[in-house]
Write a protein that holds these residues in place. Structure first.
Motif, PDB file in Angstrom:
ATOM      1  N   ARG A  59       0.827  -1.204   0.000  1.00 45.52           N
ATOM      2  CA  ARG A  59       0.000   0.000   0.000  1.00 45.52           C
ATOM      3  C   ARG A  59       0.862   1.255   0.000  1.00 45.52           C
ATOM      4  NH1 ARG A  59      -4.663  -2.089   4.264  1.00 45.52           N
ATOM      5  NH2 ARG A  59      -6.010  -3.083   2.690  1.00 45.52           N
ATOM      6  N   VAL A  60       2.005   1.188   0.662  1.00 46.71           N
ATOM      7  CA  VAL A  60       2.943   2.315   0.627  1.00 46.71           C
ATOM      8  C   VAL A  60       3.467   2.516  -0.791  1.00 46.71           C
ATOM      9  CG1 VAL A  60       5.202   3.142   1.410  1.00 46.71           C
ATOM     10  CG2 VAL A  60       3.603   2.147   3.051  1.00 46.71           C
ATOM     11  N   LEU A  61       3.798   1.405  -1.470  1.00 50.49           N
ATOM     12  CA  LEU A  61       4.393   1.482  -2.809  1.00 50.49           C
ATOM     13  C   LEU A  61       3.370   1.740  -3.905  1.00 50.49           C
ATOM     14  CD1 LEU A  61       6.951  -1.475  -2.596  1.00 50.49           C
ATOM     15  CD2 LEU A  61       7.448   0.971  -2.444  1.00 50.49           C
ATOM     16  N   LEU A  62       2.174   1.151  -3.781  1.00 47.19           N
ATOM     17  CA  LEU A  62       1.193   1.189  -4.876  1.00 47.19           C
ATOM     18  C   LEU A  62      -0.053   2.008  -4.561  1.00 47.19           C
ATOM     19  CD1 LEU A  62       1.298  -2.592  -5.928  1.00 47.19           C
ATOM     20  CD2 LEU A  62       2.661  -0.697  -6.845  1.00 47.19           C
ATOM     21  N   GLY A  63      -0.224   2.390  -3.314  1.00 43.93           N
ATOM     22  CA  GLY A  63      -1.448   3.088  -2.934  1.00 43.93           C
ATOM     23  C   GLY A  63      -2.540   2.112  -2.546  1.00 43.93           C
ATOM     24  N   PRO A  84      16.087  -1.010  -6.155  1.00 40.83           N
ATOM     25  CA  PRO A  84      16.927  -0.389  -7.190  1.00 40.83           C
ATOM     26  C   PRO A  84      18.377  -0.329  -6.719  1.00 40.83           C
ATOM     27  CG  PRO A  84      14.915   0.886  -6.844  1.00 40.83           C
ATOM     28  CD  PRO A  84      14.980  -0.137  -5.743  1.00 40.83           C
ATOM     29  N   LEU A  85      19.299  -0.594  -7.626  1.00 41.77           N
ATOM     30  CA  LEU A  85      20.707  -0.620  -7.252  1.00 41.77           C
ATOM     31  C   LEU A  85      21.169   0.708  -6.672  1.00 41.77           C
ATOM     32  CD1 LEU A  85      22.188  -2.672 -10.223  1.00 41.77           C
ATOM     33  CD2 LEU A  85      21.669  -3.450  -7.912  1.00 41.77           C
ATOM     34  N   LYS A  86      20.612   1.809  -7.156  1.00 42.46           N
ATOM     35  CA  LYS A  86      21.008   3.121  -6.634  1.00 42.46           C
ATOM     36  C   LYS A  86      20.619   3.253  -5.164  1.00 42.46           C
ATOM     37  CE  LYS A  86      16.723   5.345  -8.215  1.00 42.46           C
ATOM     38  NZ  LYS A  86      16.126   6.433  -9.025  1.00 42.46           N
ATOM     39  N   ASN A  87      19.518   2.641  -4.769  1.00 39.41           N
ATOM     40  CA  ASN A  87      19.097   2.697  -3.373  1.00 39.41           C
ATOM     41  C   ASN A  87      19.907   1.744  -2.504  1.00 39.41           C
ATOM     42  OD1 ASN A  87      17.226   4.598  -4.085  1.00 39.41           O
ATOM     43  ND2 ASN A  87      15.465   3.213  -4.003  1.00 39.41           N
ATOM     44  N   PHE A  88      20.411   0.655  -3.105  1.00 33.34           N
ATOM     45  CA  PHE A  88      21.263  -0.269  -2.352  1.00 33.34           C
ATOM     46  C   PHE A  88      22.546   0.426  -1.926  1.00 33.34           C
ATOM     47  CE2 PHE A  88      24.623  -3.630  -2.448  1.00 33.34           C
ATOM     48  CZ  PHE A  88      24.273  -4.229  -1.243  1.00 33.34           C
ATOM     49  N   ASP A  89      23.147   1.180  -2.827  1.00 32.47           N
ATOM     50  CA  ASP A  89      24.368   1.912  -2.482  1.00 32.47           C
ATOM     51  C   ASP A  89      24.097   2.882  -1.327  1.00 32.47           C
ATOM     52  OD1 ASP A  89      25.706   0.583  -4.486  1.00 32.47           O
ATOM     53  OD2 ASP A  89      25.384   2.168  -5.971  1.00 32.47           O
ATOM     54  N   ARG A  90      22.934   3.495  -1.341  1.00 36.74           N
ATOM     55  CA  ARG A  90      22.559   4.414  -0.264  1.00 36.74           C
ATOM     56  C   ARG A  90      22.403   3.673   1.059  1.00 36.74           C
ATOM     57  NH1 ARG A  90      16.824   7.727  -0.343  1.00 36.74           N
ATOM     58  NH2 ARG A  90      16.798   8.342   1.863  1.00 36.74           N
ATOM     59  N   LEU A  91      21.764   2.500   1.012  1.00 34.87           N
ATOM     60  CA  LEU A  91      21.581   1.717   2.228  1.00 34.87           C
ATOM     61  C   LEU A  91      22.905   1.196   2.779  1.00 34.87           C
ATOM     62  CD1 LEU A  91      18.376  -0.401   1.528  1.00 34.87           C
ATOM     63  CD2 LEU A  91      18.695   1.265   3.338  1.00 34.87           C
ATOM     64  N   LYS A  92      23.806   0.800   1.877  1.00 36.13           N
ATOM     65  CA  LYS A  92      25.106   0.277   2.302  1.00 36.13           C
ATOM     66  C   LYS A  92      25.890   1.311   3.105  1.00 36.13           C
ATOM     67  CE  LYS A  92      27.653  -2.721   0.969  1.00 36.13           C
ATOM     68  NZ  LYS A  92      28.269  -3.891   1.638  1.00 36.13           N
ATOM     69  N   SER A  93      25.724   2.587   2.759  1.00 41.20           N
ATOM     70  CA  SER A  93      26.431   3.632   3.494  1.00 41.20           C
ATOM     71  C   SER A  93      25.893   3.783   4.913  1.00 41.20           C
ATOM     72  CB  SER A  93      26.310   4.968   2.751  1.00 41.20           C
ATOM     73  OG  SER A  93      24.957   5.417   2.728  1.00 41.20           O
ATOM     74  N   ILE A  94      24.646   3.312   5.129  1.00 47.58           N
ATOM     75  CA  ILE A  94      24.022   3.380   6.445  1.00 47.58           C
ATOM     76  C   ILE A  94      24.240   2.087   7.218  1.00 47.58           C
ATOM     77  CG2 ILE A  94      21.834   3.681   7.676  1.00 47.58           C
ATOM     78  CD1 ILE A  94      20.831   5.232   5.233  1.00 47.58           C
ATOM     79  N   ASN A  95      24.120   0.950   6.513  1.00 47.77           N
ATOM     80  CA  ASN A  95      24.245  -0.362   7.146  1.00 47.77           C
ATOM     81  C   ASN A  95      25.188  -1.223   6.321  1.00 47.77           C
ATOM     82  OD1 ASN A  95      23.986  -2.846   8.341  1.00 47.77           O
ATOM     83  ND2 ASN A  95      21.770  -3.017   8.088  1.00 47.77           N
ATOM     84  N   ASP A  96      26.453  -1.287   6.727  1.00 49.42           N
ATOM     85  CA  ASP A  96      27.448  -2.015   5.943  1.00 49.42           C
ATOM     86  C   ASP A  96      27.349  -3.524   6.114  1.00 49.42           C
ATOM     87  OD1 ASP A  96      28.394  -2.336   8.487  1.00 49.42           O
ATOM     88  OD2 ASP A  96      30.294  -1.298   8.164  1.00 49.42           O
ATOM     89  N   LYS A  97      26.394  -4.001   6.921  1.00 53.43           N
ATOM     90  CA  LYS A  97      26.206  -5.449   7.085  1.00 53.43           C
ATOM     91  C   LYS A  97      25.366  -6.044   5.961  1.00 53.43           C
ATOM     92  CE  LYS A  97      26.562  -5.329  12.136  1.00 53.43           C
ATOM     93  NZ  LYS A  97      27.875  -5.990  12.181  1.00 53.43           N
ATOM     94  N   ARG A 110      10.722  -6.283   6.790  1.00 50.56           N
ATOM     95  CA  ARG A 110      10.332  -6.562   8.177  1.00 50.56           C
ATOM     96  C   ARG A 110       9.116  -5.725   8.564  1.00 50.56           C
ATOM     97  NH1 ARG A 110      14.192  -2.711   8.274  1.00 50.56           N
ATOM     98  NH2 ARG A 110      13.996  -1.066   9.879  1.00 50.56           N
ATOM     99  N   PRO A 111       8.273  -6.234   9.467  1.00 49.78           N
ATOM    100  CA  PRO A 111       7.053  -5.505   9.854  1.00 49.78           C
ATOM    101  C   PRO A 111       7.330  -4.123  10.424  1.00 49.78           C
ATOM    102  CG  PRO A 111       6.939  -7.788  10.592  1.00 49.78           C
ATOM    103  CD  PRO A 111       8.333  -7.574  10.081  1.00 49.78           C
ATOM    104  N   ASP A 115       7.706   3.771   6.673  1.00 55.20           N
ATOM    105  CA  ASP A 115       7.250   4.100   5.322  1.00 55.20           C
ATOM    106  C   ASP A 115       8.406   4.624   4.485  1.00 55.20           C
ATOM    107  OD1 ASP A 115       4.781   3.339   6.199  1.00 55.20           O
ATOM    108  OD2 ASP A 115       3.830   5.311   5.993  1.00 55.20           O
ATOM    109  N   GLU A 116       9.282   5.413   5.097  1.00 55.99           N
ATOM    110  CA  GLU A 116      10.427   5.965   4.368  1.00 55.99           C
ATOM    111  C   GLU A 116      11.361   4.864   3.885  1.00 55.99           C
ATOM    112  OE1 GLU A 116       8.495   8.970   6.679  1.00 55.99           O
ATOM    113  OE2 GLU A 116       9.335   7.025   7.302  1.00 55.99           O
ATOM    114  N   GLU A 117      11.536   3.820   4.692  1.00 55.13           N
ATOM    115  CA  GLU A 117      12.372   2.693   4.279  1.00 55.13           C
ATOM    116  C   GLU A 117      11.691   1.907   3.161  1.00 55.13           C
ATOM    117  OE1 GLU A 117      14.899   1.310   8.162  1.00 55.13           O
ATOM    118  OE2 GLU A 117      12.738   0.948   8.213  1.00 55.13           O
ATOM    119  N   ILE A 118      10.402   1.657   3.312  1.00 54.69           N
ATOM    120  CA  ILE A 118       9.665   0.890   2.303  1.00 54.69           C
ATOM    121  C   ILE A 118       9.702   1.592   0.951  1.00 54.69           C
ATOM    122  CG2 ILE A 118       7.367   0.045   1.654  1.00 54.69           C
ATOM    123  CD1 ILE A 118       6.797  -0.303   4.657  1.00 54.69           C
TER     124      ILE A 118
END
Length: 349
Positions: A59-63, A84-97, A110-111, A115-118
């Motif tokens: 619902r967050v992604l599609l309404g 998207p690969l561009k978002n993966f690079d962004r996440l890696k800078s926050i969580n290198d695990k 995860r539940p 919304d911002e993460e989704i």
């Protein structure tokens, strides 16, 4: 490749149209609409079960509502929840695990995800089920999906003029996709080739869990590669009916550091670096008997393949997958089962 040869051998001689698209590496998901309202979304389980409830995510992604579907009593979308690969690079800078886009999708599914993460995720749709209706071709199905406002994986339709070359030049097909792979923007693990005609596709039947009318091509840039790591310790993962061993591997022997409670103090140093840039730390062994078959003891080398939908798969030094070795039959009496238990992990001392 034997699988490719078998695929072509079962095709009718008069088949003249094929459909090929990227094979997205994400989380398979079903999304259900009733009269335009998104009512449920669940991850697809490989062996039964109801799947994970991802209704809020979708619902967050599609309404909550799609006007274009309001005239249909019920419609089911099938596709991949992916990053998207561009978002993966962004996440890696926050969580290198996070070691790969697929692990990032698991994390964002995860539940408790915000919304911002989704919103970092995407949904790519490759299937549309309308009660009582069958599409003439896979291309028609993709076009209808697009007309309803959903994104699909990129695809190519091969018609009569190109079928002969396609049958004799699989590398050419894969090259066509890999040439534009970096521009596609999503993590893929191959190309799906299938019969374009839906009538013919479904008439070809199913073997096991797979349709006979398609095949996943994991060659070229997506070819699975064999690796070797040294076993540092064995974890036991609790499943619903048994304990399953998982080997923790590293690029050298005796690298592991254990704490007083046998916790791994230097997990970041564990793992074998793959050609894709991911680090594989855990190799599933599935059953206790496979420890004997593979000689998978602490300090010994363990061979495995990495890549594709199957992920990490143990193999023999000559590259044979574990499932193909007949020596397993000699150990059929070695089975250790446990009653329903959770999902924690324990270390063998």
């Amino acid at each position: 490749c034997r699988e490719i040869s078998n695929f072509y051998s079962r095709l009718p001689h008069d088949q003249t149209s094929y459909f090929a698209s990227y094979k997205i590496n994400g989380h398979g998901i079903r999304v259900v609409y009733q009269n335009g309202e998104l009512v449920s979304a669940t991850s697809r389980m490989r062996s039964g079960g109801n799947g994970k409830d991802l209704t809020r995510h979708m619902r967050v992604l599609l309404g909550d509502f799609n006007d274009l579907l309001s005239d249909y009593d019920m419609i089911e979308l099938r596709g991949e929840l992916c990053l998207p690969l561009k978002n993966f690079d962004r996440l890696k800078s926050i969580n290198d695990k996070l070691i790969s886009p697929i692990s990032a999708v698991a994390s964002l599914s995860r539940p408790s995800a915000t919304d911002e993460e989704i919103e970092l995720l995407d949904f790519l749709c490759y299937g549309l089920i309308i009660d009582g209706f069958t599409f003439d071709s896979k291309e028609d199905e993709y076009n209808t999906i697009s007309s309803f406002g959903y994104s699909t994986p990129e695809y190519i339709v091969f018609t009569e003029d190109s079928v002969f070359n396609l049958k004799n030049d699989i590398e050419g097909l894969v090259d066509e996709f890999s040439e534009h792979y970096e521009d596609f923007g999503y993590f893929c693990d191959g190309v799906v080739l299938e019969v374009n005609s839906r009538e013919l596709f479904f008439n070809m039947g199913i073997e096991g869990n797979h349709y006979c009318g398609n095949i996943a091509l994991k060659v070229g840039v997506w070819e699975q590669v064999q690796y070797c790591g040294y076993i540092q310790t064995i974890l036991w993962t609790k499943g619903k009916t048994k304990l399953s061993p998982v080997a923790i591997v590293a690029e050298e022997a005796d690298m592991i550091e254990l704490g007083e409670d046998n916790e791994i103090l230097n997990m970041e140093d564990m793992g074998v670096l793959t050609a894709q840039g991911n680090r594989v730390r855990r190799v599933p062994l599935y059953e206790p008997r496979n420890i004997l078959i593979l000689d998978a003891y602490v300090g010994n080398p363990l061979y495995f393949r990495y890549g594709g939908e199957a992920g990490v798969v143990p193999c023999f030094p000559d590259g044979r997958p574990l499932s193909e070795d007949s020596s397993k039959d000699l150990l059929d009496d070695v089975n250790v089962y446990y009653d329903d238990i959770g999902e924690d992990e324990y270390i063998i001392g």
